[in-house]
Write a protein that holds these residues in place. Structure first.
Motif, short mmCIF file in Angstrom:
data_model
loop_
_atom_site.label_atom_id
_atom_site.label_comp_id
_atom_site.label_asym_id
_atom_site.label_seq_id
_atom_site.Cartn_x
_atom_site.Cartn_y
_atom_site.Cartn_z
N PRO A 1 0.76 -1.29 -0.14
CA PRO A 1 -0.02 0.01 -0.08
C PRO A 1 0.89 1.21 -0.15
N GLN A 2 1.94 1.48 0.93
CA GLN A 2 2.64 2.55 0.99
C GLN A 2 3.62 2.73 -0.22
N THR A 3 3.97 1.80 -0.74
CA THR A 3 4.66 1.72 -2.09
C THR A 3 3.89 2.57 -2.91
N SER A 4 2.62 1.98 -3.30
CA SER A 4 2.14 3.03 -4.05
C SER A 4 1.63 4.27 -3.80
N PHE B 1 4.40 -2.45 -12.09
CA PHE B 1 4.24 -1.70 -11.09
C PHE B 1 4.47 -0.14 -11.68
N ILE B 2 5.71 0.12 -11.95
CA ILE B 2 6.32 1.62 -12.32
C ILE B 2 5.77 1.93 -13.75
N ARG B 3 5.19 1.05 -14.41
CA ARG B 3 4.89 1.16 -16.07
C ARG B 3 4.00 2.60 -16.02
N GLY B 4 4.14 3.17 -16.78
CA GLY B 4 3.39 4.74 -17.08
C GLY B 4 3.36 5.50 -15.85
N THR B 5 4.37 5.47 -14.91
CA THR B 5 4.41 6.41 -13.87
C THR B 5 5.76 7.30 -14.06
N VAL B 6 6.22 8.16 -13.32
CA VAL B 6 7.41 9.01 -13.50
C VAL B 6 8.61 7.96 -13.40
N ALA B 7 8.44 6.98 -12.44
CA ALA B 7 9.57 5.90 -12.18
C ALA B 7 9.72 4.87 -13.40
N GLU B 8 9.20 5.05 -14.76
CA GLU B 8 9.11 3.94 -15.27
C GLU B 8 10.56 3.60 -15.82
N LYS B 9 11.40 4.72 -16.14
CA LYS B 9 12.69 4.53 -16.58
C LYS B 9 13.62 4.39 -15.48
N SER B 10 13.29 4.47 -14.36
CA SER B 10 14.25 4.38 -13.10
C SER B 10 14.94 3.13 -13.10
N PRO B 11 16.45 3.30 -12.87
CA PRO B 11 17.14 1.90 -12.50
C PRO B 11 16.49 1.11 -11.40
N ILE B 12 16.66 -0.20 -11.45
CA ILE B 12 16.28 -1.13 -10.48
C ILE B 12 17.50 -1.70 -9.91
N THR C 1 -5.73 19.26 -8.19
CA THR C 1 -5.97 17.89 -9.01
C THR C 1 -5.76 16.60 -8.36
N LEU C 2 -7.05 15.98 -8.03
CA LEU C 2 -6.98 14.73 -7.50
C LEU C 2 -6.69 13.42 -8.10
N LEU C 3 -6.29 12.44 -7.56
CA LEU C 3 -5.84 11.32 -8.01
C LEU C 3 -7.16 10.42 -8.44
N HIS C 4 -7.07 9.64 -9.56
CA HIS C 4 -8.16 9.08 -9.98
C HIS C 4 -9.24 8.08 -9.06
N ARG C 5 -8.01 7.32 -8.21
CA ARG C 5 -8.61 6.34 -7.38
C ARG C 5 -7.76 6.55 -5.99
N LEU C 6 -8.31 6.27 -4.90
CA LEU C 6 -7.81 6.07 -3.59
C LEU C 6 -6.61 4.97 -3.72
N ILE C 7 -5.45 5.48 -3.08
CA ILE C 7 -4.17 4.43 -3.03
C ILE C 7 -3.92 4.03 -1.37
N GLY C 8 -3.66 3.02 -1.28
CA GLY C 8 -3.16 2.59 0.08
C GLY C 8 -4.15 1.45 0.75
N ALA C 9 -4.03 1.52 1.96
CA ALA C 9 -4.59 0.53 2.97
C ALA C 9 -5.99 1.07 3.08
N ALA C 10 -6.54 2.37 2.76
CA ALA C 10 -7.94 2.53 2.96
C ALA C 10 -8.76 1.97 1.85
N SER C 11 -8.22 1.64 0.81
CA SER C 11 -8.98 1.19 -0.24
C SER C 11 -9.40 -0.34 0.09
N SER C 12 -10.65 -0.44 -0.30
CA SER C 12 -11.31 -1.82 0.00
C SER C 12 -11.25 -2.66 -1.13
N GLY C 13 -11.01 -4.10 -0.80
CA GLY C 13 -10.95 -5.13 -1.75
C GLY C 13 -9.72 -4.69 -2.80
#
Length: 451
Positions: A150-153, A192-203, A358-370
């Motif tokens: 959850p907190q990774t996201s 997970f990082i596809r389409g995010t600012v971290a998509e090209k980040s080294p792992i 600007t709001l996120l499209h969906r809730l991220i983290g432990a509070a999201s259900s299912g």
């Protein structure tokens, strides 16, 4: 020395500054217990869990901080990544390379402050306040757990919406899994990082506990994190993220020391002897319900970067500022959320603001259900929010809503500038969750009482 420094010629890589203080801020972010504090200790030798409650629970609760110097061997034949090393902040700027058979010299190439953010969902506001001073981030992902947690996201979404682009991903705890599990986890991270600012980040696969690949982390900090652009000639301004009363019980009166605000200089150079003010300062509420702020005025009597005593402090890094303030004003982080700078140069103090959000499209983290994350509703009139403005976390009530704009009344006066980016959080159950970001469009200043 401070009086002879030509600030126009200073850069974050100037040895005059970099030798004694960090000039780049890097945050460590990610889910709870994924190894953020252990990584910082591996890089710097400093333990960031310093408070009793943190040690007992083995988690970061307040923002942790530690400085590290990064070195590179000047012998071109010295193989990478072993030609890189990191040490505590007190090491000299050059020393002999320890690799057998290498005659090179390890030379200082970066001096970094790590801002260690708590990963627990209940401490998201603390993590967001740390993000305001970051130039880059190390996102830790535990290889022995499903990715994302959850907190990774939530942490990645937060730094993305706050426009932090320089990210290195560390696949930690590879010592706990076999090769196939490591490859599977790496694939999960990539998805997970596809389409995010971290998509090209080294792992980078690491074991922070056993210092595996820490030299590779030092190399990537050097090679892939750009040197930030700083304004050294502007009036100095520091955002306060910690404050201290260093006096101990039993001190005699002549042993007492004054209060110490700590934080990161955003621009300008702060010198010992400078007269400064801290806003918002002391707040009073009149019989008419209107606020009045009296900024604190003081003088810089000392500057510290961990154990290093400074005559001047440049932008970047985490600095402790010795002052003439009553130590009770600094006790227990009481000045967190304040802004320190040259007298008469700081932004106004306000309680009523207009934002563009600007709001996120969906809730991220432990509070999201299912498995399906809940869709976020728009802001509503009279809704209670929590804002992160600089290093200040403050409640706010929505007094008006338009198309992606809103008017807010804060729960207490705050010092900030129009155009500043802020983070928005909403309460779900017992937790405040990050829901988006905003920009301060206008702000109605309160009365200031100036000496």
């Amino acid at each position: 020395m401070a009086d002879t420094i030509d600030v126009k010629n200073l850069t974050p890589l100037s040895m005059e500054a970099m030798a004694n203080q960090a000039t780049i801020n890097i945050g460590t972010i990610g889910h709870v217990a994924h190894g953020k504090s252990t990584l910082v200790r591996a890089l710097s030798g400093v333990t960031t869990t310093r408070f009793r409650s943190e040690v007992e629970r083995n988690i970061t609760i307040k923002l942790g901080y530690a400085n590290a110097k990064i070195y590179k061997c000047d012998n071109e034949e010295c193989p990478r990544p072993g030609c890189f090393a990191s040490t505590d902040s007190g090491r000299e700027i050059a020393f002999a390379c320890a690799r057998p058979g290498c005659s090179g010299t390890m030379r200082l190439v970066r001096h970094v402050s790590f801002v260690d953010c708590p990963g627990h969902d209940m401490l998201m506001a603390t993590a967001l306040s740390g993000a305001t001073v970051m130039d880059a981030a190390l996102l830790l992902v535990a290889a022995d757990e499903k990715c994302p947690q959850p907190q990774t996201s939530e942490h990645l979404a937060a730094i993305e919406t706050m426009k932090l682009e320089n990210i290195i991903i560390l696949q930690n705890k590879v010592d706990l899994i076999d090769e196939q599990q490591a490859l599977d986890n790496h694939a999960e991270i990539r998805l997970f990082i596809r389409g995010t600012v971290a998509e090209k980040s080294p792992i980078i696969p690491i074991s922070a506990q056993y210092h595996l690949n820490i030299d590779a982390v030092a190399e990537y900090i050097y090679r892939s994190i750009p040197v930030p652009v700083r304004d050294f000639s502007a009036a100095p301004r520091l955002i306060v993220i910690r404050s201290f009363d260093v006096n101990k019980p039993g001190y005699e009166v002549d042993q007492l020391k004054d209060g110490i605000p700590g934080g990161s200089i955003l621009r300008g150079v702060l010198r010992v002897g400078d007269d400064v003010e801290i806003r918002p300062g002391h707040i009073e509420v009149g019989a008419d319900g209107k606020y009045t702020a009296r900024p604190y005025r003081t003088r810089v009597v000392g500057l510290m970067a961990e154990e290093n005593q400074l005559q001047f402090a440049a932008p970047g890094g985490l600095i402790g500022v010795g002052t003439l303030l009553d130590p009770t004003l600094c006790r227990g982080d009481r000045l967190v959320g304040s802004v320190l700078g040259a007298v008469g140069t700081l932004p106004k103090v306000f309680v009523d603001i207009k934002i563009k959000y600007t709001l996120l499209h969906r809730l991220i983290g432990a509070a999201s259900s299912g498995k399906k994350q809940a869709k976020l509703a728009k802001l509503a009139k009279n809704e209670e929010l929590r804002l992160t403005i600089g290093s200040s976390t403050v409640g706010a009530r929505v007094t008006g809503v338009g198309d992606r704009e809103a008017k807010l009344t804060l729960s207490r006066p705050t010092c900030a500038e129009t155009g500043e980016n802020i983070a928005l959080s909403r309460c779900f159950g017992r937790s405040w969750r990050f829901i988006g970001c905003a920009e301060i469009v206008t702000a109605k200043a309160i009365k200031l009482e100036l000496d």
